[in-house]
Design a protein around this motif. Structure first.
Motif, short mmCIF file in Angstrom:
data_model
loop_
_atom_site.label_atom_id
_atom_site.label_comp_id
_atom_site.label_asym_id
_atom_site.label_seq_id
_atom_site.Cartn_x
_atom_site.Cartn_y
_atom_site.Cartn_z
N ILE A 62 0.81 -1.22 0.00
CA ILE A 62 0.00 0.00 0.00
C ILE A 62 0.84 1.27 0.00
CG2 ILE A 62 -1.98 -1.13 1.05
CD1 ILE A 62 -1.20 0.32 3.70
N GLY A 63 2.14 1.13 0.10
CA GLY A 63 3.01 2.31 0.09
C GLY A 63 4.37 1.99 0.64
N HIS A 64 5.03 3.04 1.09
CA HIS A 64 6.37 2.88 1.63
C HIS A 64 6.60 3.89 2.75
CE1 HIS A 64 6.77 6.00 -1.44
NE2 HIS A 64 7.68 6.50 -0.63
N TRP A 65 7.71 3.70 3.44
CA TRP A 65 8.10 4.60 4.52
C TRP A 65 9.55 4.99 4.35
CZ3 TRP A 65 11.88 2.46 7.70
CH2 TRP A 65 11.97 1.07 7.71
N HIS A 66 9.87 6.18 4.82
CA HIS A 66 11.26 6.62 4.86
C HIS A 66 11.42 7.69 5.93
CE1 HIS A 66 9.71 9.80 2.19
NE2 HIS A 66 10.80 10.50 2.48
N SER A 67 12.65 7.89 6.35
CA SER A 67 12.91 8.88 7.39
C SER A 67 13.52 10.14 6.78
CB SER A 67 13.85 8.30 8.45
OG SER A 67 15.11 8.01 7.88
N HIS A 68 13.41 11.21 7.52
CA HIS A 68 14.06 12.48 7.17
C HIS A 68 15.00 12.84 8.33
CE1 HIS A 68 10.84 14.22 4.19
NE2 HIS A 68 11.53 13.22 3.67
N PRO A 69 16.30 12.58 8.19
CA PRO A 69 17.23 12.92 9.26
C PRO A 69 17.25 14.41 9.60
CG PRO A 69 18.26 11.42 7.72
CD PRO A 69 16.95 11.84 7.11
N ASN A 70 16.76 15.27 8.69
CA ASN A 70 16.74 16.70 8.95
C ASN A 70 15.64 17.11 9.93
OD1 ASN A 70 14.34 16.69 7.48
ND2 ASN A 70 15.23 17.61 5.66
N GLY A 71 14.78 16.16 10.32
CA GLY A 71 13.75 16.44 11.31
C GLY A 71 12.45 16.97 10.75
N ARG A 72 12.37 17.17 9.45
CA ARG A 72 11.13 17.71 8.84
C ARG A 72 10.17 16.57 8.52
NH1 ARG A 72 15.01 20.77 5.39
NH2 ARG A 72 15.53 22.58 6.65
N THR A 73 8.95 16.68 9.02
CA THR A 73 7.97 15.62 8.87
C THR A 73 7.18 15.71 7.56
OG1 THR A 73 6.33 16.91 10.10
CG2 THR A 73 7.66 15.32 11.36
N ALA A 74 7.30 16.80 6.83
CA ALA A 74 6.57 16.96 5.57
C ALA A 74 7.40 16.41 4.41
CB ALA A 74 6.26 18.43 5.33
N PRO A 75 6.74 16.03 3.31
CA PRO A 75 7.48 15.57 2.13
C PRO A 75 8.45 16.66 1.63
CG PRO A 75 5.16 15.04 1.92
CD PRO A 75 5.29 15.93 3.12
N SER A 76 9.60 16.22 1.21
CA SER A 76 10.62 17.15 0.71
C SER A 76 10.39 17.48 -0.75
CB SER A 76 12.01 16.52 0.87
OG SER A 76 12.13 15.42 -0.01
N THR A 77 11.15 18.42 -1.25
CA THR A 77 11.12 18.76 -2.67
C THR A 77 11.50 17.54 -3.50
OG1 THR A 77 11.73 21.01 -2.10
CG2 THR A 77 12.04 20.36 -4.38
N ARG A 78 12.48 16.77 -3.03
CA ARG A 78 12.87 15.53 -3.73
C ARG A 78 11.72 14.53 -3.76
NH1 ARG A 78 17.33 16.84 -1.27
NH2 ARG A 78 19.25 17.09 -2.43
N ASP A 79 11.01 14.41 -2.62
CA ASP A 79 9.87 13.51 -2.56
C ASP A 79 8.83 13.92 -3.61
OD1 ASP A 79 11.01 12.16 -0.40
OD2 ASP A 79 9.86 13.28 1.09
N ALA A 80 8.52 15.20 -3.68
CA ALA A 80 7.51 15.71 -4.62
C ALA A 80 7.92 15.47 -6.07
CB ALA A 80 7.25 17.19 -4.37
N ALA A 81 9.21 15.58 -6.34
CA ALA A 81 9.70 15.38 -7.71
C ALA A 81 9.58 13.91 -8.14
CB ALA A 81 11.14 15.85 -7.83
N ARG A 82 9.64 13.00 -7.20
CA ARG A 82 9.62 11.57 -7.52
C ARG A 82 8.26 10.92 -7.37
NH1 ARG A 82 13.65 8.94 -3.75
NH2 ARG A 82 13.05 7.12 -4.92
N ALA A 83 7.31 11.62 -6.75
CA ALA A 83 6.01 11.03 -6.45
C ALA A 83 5.11 10.99 -7.68
CB ALA A 83 5.33 11.84 -5.35
N THR A 84 4.28 9.97 -7.73
CA THR A 84 3.24 9.86 -8.75
C THR A 84 1.91 9.62 -8.06
OG1 THR A 84 3.56 7.48 -9.00
CG2 THR A 84 4.82 8.91 -10.48
N GLU A 85 0.84 9.98 -8.73
CA GLU A 85 -0.48 9.77 -8.16
C GLU A 85 -0.92 8.34 -8.47
OE1 GLU A 85 -4.88 11.81 -8.02
OE2 GLU A 85 -3.34 12.71 -9.24
#
Length: 138
Positions: free
Chosen positions: A79-102
């Motif tokens: 149903i999906g995947h998980w990953h961590s952000h060592p920078n402490g930000r809980t929102a999707p990053s710019t990189r996440d948005a660039a790679r995401a598909t609907e």
């Protein structure tokens, strides 16, 4: 949309992220995702094979394929995947948005001792936007 996750699985995610404070950890979510409600039934950790694991993640292709095959054979669903952000930000990053598909997949992000859930939406050419999903810890 709402996502259910057990307190034990939530703790596993938090511990995995805490054990790797300098690099993103990642894995896959098995469970159910239908009618605006999701439920995580199990976690599959994966090796992060990204060129720069401190700033991005890429799930090991062998784990990805094996997990999809096993899930299909057992009548289960990735149903999906998980990953961590060592920078402490809980929102999707710019990189996440660039790679995401609907594609209906759920993104769990672990950061700063929190777990957040998101689903990407394509808004045309360019990066995806993400909608937050409420998490219910059972």
């Amino acid at each position: 949309m709402k996502l259910q996750i057990s307190s034990g699985d939530r703790q596993i995610l938090l511990e995995a992220a805490a054990a790797s404070p300098q690099a993103e950890v990642c894995g896959l979510l098995l469970g159910q995702n239908r009618d605006g409600a999701g439920r995580v039934e199990s976690l599959v950790p994966a090796r992060n094979v990204a060129a720069d694991p401190a700033r991005s993640f890429e799930i090991d292709p062998a784990t990805l394929l094996a997990t999809h095959r096993a899930a299909r054979g057992q009548g289960r669903q990735v149903i999906g995947h998980w990953h961590s952000h060592p920078n402490g930000r809980t929102a999707p990053s710019t990189r996440d948005a660039a790679r995401a598909t609907e594609n209906g997949q759920i993104w769990l992000i672990i950061a700063g001792g929190e777990v957040t859930a998101w689903v990407p939406h394509a808004t045309g050419p360019g990066p995806a936007t993400f909608q937050p999903i409420a998490i219910e810890v059972a």
